[in-house]
Design a protein around this motif. Sequence first.
Motif, short mmCIF file in Angstrom:
data_model
loop_
_atom_site.label_atom_id
_atom_site.label_comp_id
_atom_site.label_asym_id
_atom_site.label_seq_id
_atom_site.Cartn_x
_atom_site.Cartn_y
_atom_site.Cartn_z
N LEU A 73 41.89 50.51 39.00
CA LEU A 73 42.48 50.55 37.58
C LEU A 73 41.90 50.28 36.93
O LEU A 73 40.65 49.44 36.86
N GLY A 74 41.77 50.56 35.11
CA GLY A 74 40.31 50.21 34.33
C GLY A 74 40.69 49.08 33.53
O GLY A 74 42.17 48.51 33.47
N ALA A 75 39.82 48.86 32.92
CA ALA A 75 40.04 46.98 32.32
C ALA A 75 40.27 47.37 31.15
O ALA A 75 41.64 46.36 30.50
N MET A 106 47.05 31.39 34.93
CA MET A 106 46.32 33.01 33.70
C MET A 106 45.64 32.82 33.07
O MET A 106 45.00 31.91 32.91
N HIS A 107 44.34 34.09 33.09
CA HIS A 107 42.85 33.78 32.64
C HIS A 107 43.58 33.57 30.95
O HIS A 107 44.36 34.66 29.96
N HIS A 108 42.45 32.98 30.92
CA HIS A 108 41.76 32.63 29.03
C HIS A 108 40.66 32.13 28.87
O HIS A 108 40.22 30.97 29.57
N ASP A 109 39.95 32.96 28.09
CA ASP A 109 39.04 32.39 27.79
C ASP A 109 37.42 32.01 28.67
O ASP A 109 37.02 31.28 29.02
N TYR A 168 41.59 41.06 40.82
CA TYR A 168 42.42 42.29 40.45
C TYR A 168 42.06 42.70 38.66
O TYR A 168 42.61 43.40 38.31
N ASP A 169 40.92 41.81 38.55
CA ASP A 169 40.25 42.73 37.23
C ASP A 169 39.17 43.06 37.36
O ASP A 169 38.22 42.12 37.03
N LEU A 215 50.72 45.89 37.41
CA LEU A 215 49.70 45.13 37.38
C LEU A 215 49.77 43.87 37.57
O LEU A 215 50.50 42.73 36.96
N VAL A 216 48.31 42.63 37.42
CA VAL A 216 48.65 41.67 38.35
C VAL A 216 48.30 40.61 36.86
O VAL A 216 47.33 41.15 35.67
#
Length: 241
Positions: free
Chosen positions: A52-54, A92-95, A134-135, A197-198
């Motif tokens: 999977l792409g960004a 979750m991802h942030h900054d 996963y990213d 998607l994660v």
Amino acid sequence: MLRLLARGSGHHGLTEIADSLGLARGTAHGILRTLQRVEFVEQDHTTGRYRLGAALLHLGTSYLDANELRSRSINWADTLAARSGQEVRIGMHHDGAVLVVHHVFRPDDSVQTLGIGAMLPLHATALGKVLLAYDPDLSAAARRRELTSLTRRTITRTQMLERVLTEVRGQGWAGEAEEYMPGEASIAAPIRIPGGLVIGAIGISGAADRLCDSTGRPRATLVRQVVQAAESVTTSLVDEN
């Protein structure tokens, strides 16, 4: 095809993709080229395998905001805390870090501090390793930065981090022991939206001697509980959509 790429290790060859979907190799290759042009799919130039792409991963993170993720996960987080006897975090991802959007205390009488809103390092926590694994875009950015040493066990070499992330993708969960804080350990697993998607992670943390066995590996029972909680949250997201 995107759902196929979201499963397992996240790296698939052309023949595997074509055979799994019942497509001719030429047809599968044409679809993959189209998805590459819009950055929904990326190809590893060394192995030739696809992932999977960004652009698609970033699109997925906009599906839920922090409050929605918390509200849809809260019941499973409470259950996980009760079963494991450990504190539970959802992140979750942030900054460039892990944002803790929900925190459940350990079910005991010890003094604890609420961790909602805390920012945790990606490379030194189980939650962060899941998000990195996963990213591809996020993990590439992490490799370009210096990996800060927080304890003597913190991973500071990018090659080692990449090996760990490959292992995370293969087994479907992440663990760490005393990489973030001495005497502490954590275990986490991915939360997915429809399509695979994660978009976050759920995990437990606590004393290393309680979370890990004599070899330093996360206890199998706790791993199963974390993975089951993550799967339950994922299933609830799929069912609601």
